[in-house]
Design an enzyme around this catalytic site. Structure first.
Site, PDB file in Angstrom:
ATOM      1  CD  GLU A 288      -2.879   1.024   2.445  1.00 18.05           C
ATOM      2  OE1 GLU A 288      -2.903  -0.019   3.130  1.00 18.05           O
ATOM      3  OE2 GLU A 288      -3.716   1.936   2.557  1.00 18.05           O
TER       4      GLU A 288
ATOM      5  CG  ASN B 211      -7.856   2.017   5.381  1.00 18.19           C
ATOM      6  OD1 ASN B 211      -8.707   1.200   5.026  1.00 18.19           O
ATOM      7  ND2 ASN B 211      -7.385   2.051   6.615  1.00 18.19           N
TER       8      ASN B 211
ATOM      9  CG  ASN C 122      -9.384  -1.297   1.411  1.00 15.06           C
ATOM     10  OD1 ASN C 122      -9.006  -2.463   1.442  1.00 15.06           O
ATOM     11  ND2 ASN C 122      -9.255  -0.473   2.437  1.00 15.06           N
ATOM     12  CD  GLU C 123     -10.373  -2.778   5.728  1.00 16.51           C
ATOM     13  OE1 GLU C 123     -10.317  -1.698   6.327  1.00 16.51           O
ATOM     14  OE2 GLU C 123      -9.726  -3.785   6.076  1.00 16.51           O
TER      15      GLU C 123
ATOM     16  CE1 TYR D  59      -3.584  -6.720   8.567  1.00 14.66           C
ATOM     17  CE2 TYR D  59      -5.786  -5.787   8.490  1.00 14.66           C
ATOM     18  CZ  TYR D  59      -4.550  -5.990   7.908  1.00 14.66           C
ATOM     19  OH  TYR D  59      -4.282  -5.461   6.667  1.00 14.66           O
TER      20      TYR D  59
ATOM     21  CD  GLU E  25      -6.177  -4.989   3.965  1.00 17.82           C
ATOM     22  OE1 GLU E  25      -6.039  -4.714   5.173  1.00 17.82           O
ATOM     23  OE2 GLU E  25      -6.612  -4.186   3.114  1.00 17.82           O
TER      24      GLU E  25
ATOM     25  CD  GLN F  43       0.151  -2.739   3.623  1.00 20.33           C
ATOM     26  OE1 GLN F  43       0.983  -2.154   2.961  1.00 20.33           O
ATOM     27  NE2 GLN F  43      -0.956  -2.135   4.039  1.00 20.33           N
TER      28      GLN F  43
HETATM   29  O1  AHR Z   1      -3.131  -3.063   5.877  1.00 14.60           O
HETATM   30  C1  AHR Z   1      -3.376  -1.912   6.632  1.00 14.60           C
HETATM   31  C2  AHR Z   1      -4.812  -1.439   6.534  1.00 14.60           C
HETATM   32  O2  AHR Z   1      -5.666  -2.350   7.152  1.00 14.60           O
HETATM   33  C3  AHR Z   1      -5.378  -1.306   5.144  1.00 14.60           C
HETATM   34  O3  AHR Z   1      -5.098  -0.088   4.560  1.00 14.60           O
HETATM   35  C4  AHR Z   1      -6.858  -1.437   5.369  1.00 14.60           C
HETATM   36  O4  AHR Z   1      -7.512  -1.983   4.267  1.00 14.60           O
HETATM   37  C5  AHR Z   1      -6.970  -2.279   6.609  1.00 14.60           C
HETATM   38  O5  AHR Z   1      -7.839  -1.736   7.537  1.00 14.60           O
END
Ligand code: AHR
Length: 504
Positions: free
Chosen positions: A27, A72, A172-173, A244, A292, A352
């Site tokens: 990113e 994001n 994205n999201e 995550y 992700e 990432q």
């Molecule tokens: O990977 C970091 C962030 O986590 C990304 O920008 C977003 O898509 C997610 O919330």
């Protein structure tokens, strides 16, 4: 020693493994691009300013596809800012991360880097502040051969041949209120449908990924998937999942059980996709893009301080989680879970790749090294190809804060096109080794070619630039097979890769 058992058979196939489950993500955030892959003036920089030491590490880990440029970030990004003469590209405020984006690296540069790193680009379009028109223009710019405004502009900007980007993320999201242009499920479903439809009219060979929930803890989870797919099912190929994990309370058994949560998440989203497909009498099945996933919590406090000190700074050291040994074990357990769901998870991206919550770290002007999580990812990507097999696994279990009956030994297995078999296994037991009895009689005569083990006595052990091999895999003695059976010793708290090949 505790005991577990596993039966494997070539007929117990889950499905073909799509190599893109070993994808990653870069990113425009922190030092992922600037100071990560790109650092003109670095001793290893090539003629375009890309760090050769990083390219080498990316090649070593093995990344078939890289999602780009966000995250994001993409929800406020004008892709046109990132093409054309560099000195004419605008500097923009990135509202997602509170930093400044210079656009020195853009689509052409990233496509060139991807080629050097031996990977494909998975490109995300902005469905936050923009929409279908910018999206279809991006596809025309990237993939149309020539003879149209955007494709001719690409040629004028130095790339006569199209980039041929196959995989496109539709935003994205978009379920998250933190997202620029946040939408309701209905609003997003409509926007995604129109964008995907027009993008596919420009290039019918592309595949599109619709945004699922940004985590299955979101209040809209489930209804988001159902409602938005109701609007765009026909024009999308994958639904995205993001997740995550963290271990802020130091609860290692609970943390290592988080792959159970991931498995539930996958199965739930598959059910919702099939429910929408069923309701529509659709012939097409949607698959999943887990684009992700990672451990992310170590850098949270640090990031607040960095941003307080340097709001709108460029290439700030954000999200620089330093991964420890237990993080690598969870990464291994997550990869095992993807393999066990290989029939529906067709894309997955470790978020990432460089510096930002990443397996690869760099110092500006300095070295490049592998974090602990580098290793399970590299092993799975290198050796976990072919067909995923459904292991019949029996293991002692434990209970922890969120889960009951967590298997102490967890494993996945793959059958290579050359007849080789690879077993990936974690032992979650904090103190005891486990003997995993494997029945491999269905494969004829196999012998253990290699048993790789990742272990450290300290779950909090890390790698640094000065001590890059503190947590690193070693080769264990190869266990002997006997009549198609083999007993594998999984040391307490370890990640294991057992590679079996036909005996001579
Ligand atoms: O990977 C970091 C962030 O986590 C990304 O920008 C977003 O898509 C997610 O919330």
């Amino acid at each position: 020693m505790k005991k577990a058992s596993m039966i494997l058979d070539r007929d117990f196939a889950i499905g073909k493994i799509d190599p893109r489950i070993y994808g990653s993500f870069i990113e425009h955030l922190g030092r992922a691009v600037y100071g990560g892959i790109y650092e003109p003036g670095h001793p290893t920089a090539d003629e375009e300013g890309f760090r050769r030491d990083v390219i080498e590490k990316v090649r070593e880990i093995g990344v078939p596809v890289v999602r780009y440029p966000g995250g994001n970030f993409v929800s406020g990004f004008n892709w046109e800012d990132s093409v054309g003469p560099k000195d004419a590209r605008p500097r923009r405020l990135d509202l997602a991360w509170g930093t400044t984006e210079t656009n020195e690296v853009g689509l052409h540069e990233f496509a060139s880097w991807a080629k050097k790193a031996g990977t494909e680009v998975m490109y995300a379009i902005n469905l936050g502040t923009r929409g279908a028109d910018a999206a279809r223009n991006a596809v025309e710019y990237a993939n149309h051969t020539g003879g149209s405004y955007w494709s001719d502009l690409r040629a004028k900007n130095g790339a006569k041949d199209p980039f041929n980007i196959r995989l496109w993320c539709l935003g994205n999201e978009m379920d998250g209120p933190w997202q620029m242009g946040h939408k309701t499920a209905y609003e997003y479903g409509r926007a995604a449908n129109e964008a995907a439809k027009m993008m596919k009219w420009v290039d019918p060979t592309i595949e599109t990924v619709a945004c699922g929930s940004s985590a299955h803890t979101m209040p809209t989870y489930g209804s988001w998937e159902y409602e938005m797919l109701n609007e765009c099912y026909e024009n999308v190929d994958y639904v995205s999942l993001h997740r995550y994990y963290g271990n802020p309370t130091g609860d290692t058994p609970g943390f290592l059980a988080r792959s159970m949560d991931l498995d539930e998440f996958i199965k739930e989203v598959v059910s919702i996709c099939d429910a929408v497909g069923g309701r529509k009498h659709a012939k097409k099945k949607l698959n999943l893009s887990f684009d992700e996933w990672n451990v992310w919590y170590h850098s949270n406090q640090q990031d607040k301080e960095i941003l307080k000190a340097d709001k709108w700074g460029r290439a700030l050291p954000l999200l620089e989680d330093i991964y420890n040994f237990e993080d690598a074990l969870l990464a291994g357990a997550i990869l095992i879970t993807f393999l066990k769901n290989a029939d529906r998870v067709k894309v997955a991206c470790l978020a990432q790749l460089v510096n930002v919550i990443a397996p690869i770290m760099t110092r500006n002007g300095g070295g490049c090294w592998a974090q602990t999580i580098f290793y399970p990812y590299m092993h799975a990507s290198r050796f976990g190809r072919g067909t995923a097999l459904r292991p019949v696994l029996s293991s002692p279990v434990y209970d922890c804060s969120d889960y009951e009956n967590v298997p102490l030994a967890d494993a996945a297995a793959t059958l290579g096109d050359d007849g080789s078999v690879t077993v990936f296994a974690v032992n979650r037991d904090l103190s005891e080794d486990i003997l995993l009895d494997c029945d491999l009689r269905a494969f004829g005569d196999l012998r253990v070619k290699e048993h790789i083990v990742l272990h450290h006595d300290d779950v909090k052990a890390i790698n640094t630039e000065d001590d890059p091999n503190n947590v690193a895999p070693v080769n264990a003695p190869c266990e002997k097979t006997d009549g198609g059976k083999v007993s594998l010793k999984l040391p307490a708290l370890s990640w294991n890769v057992i590679r079996l090949e036909k005996a001579d």
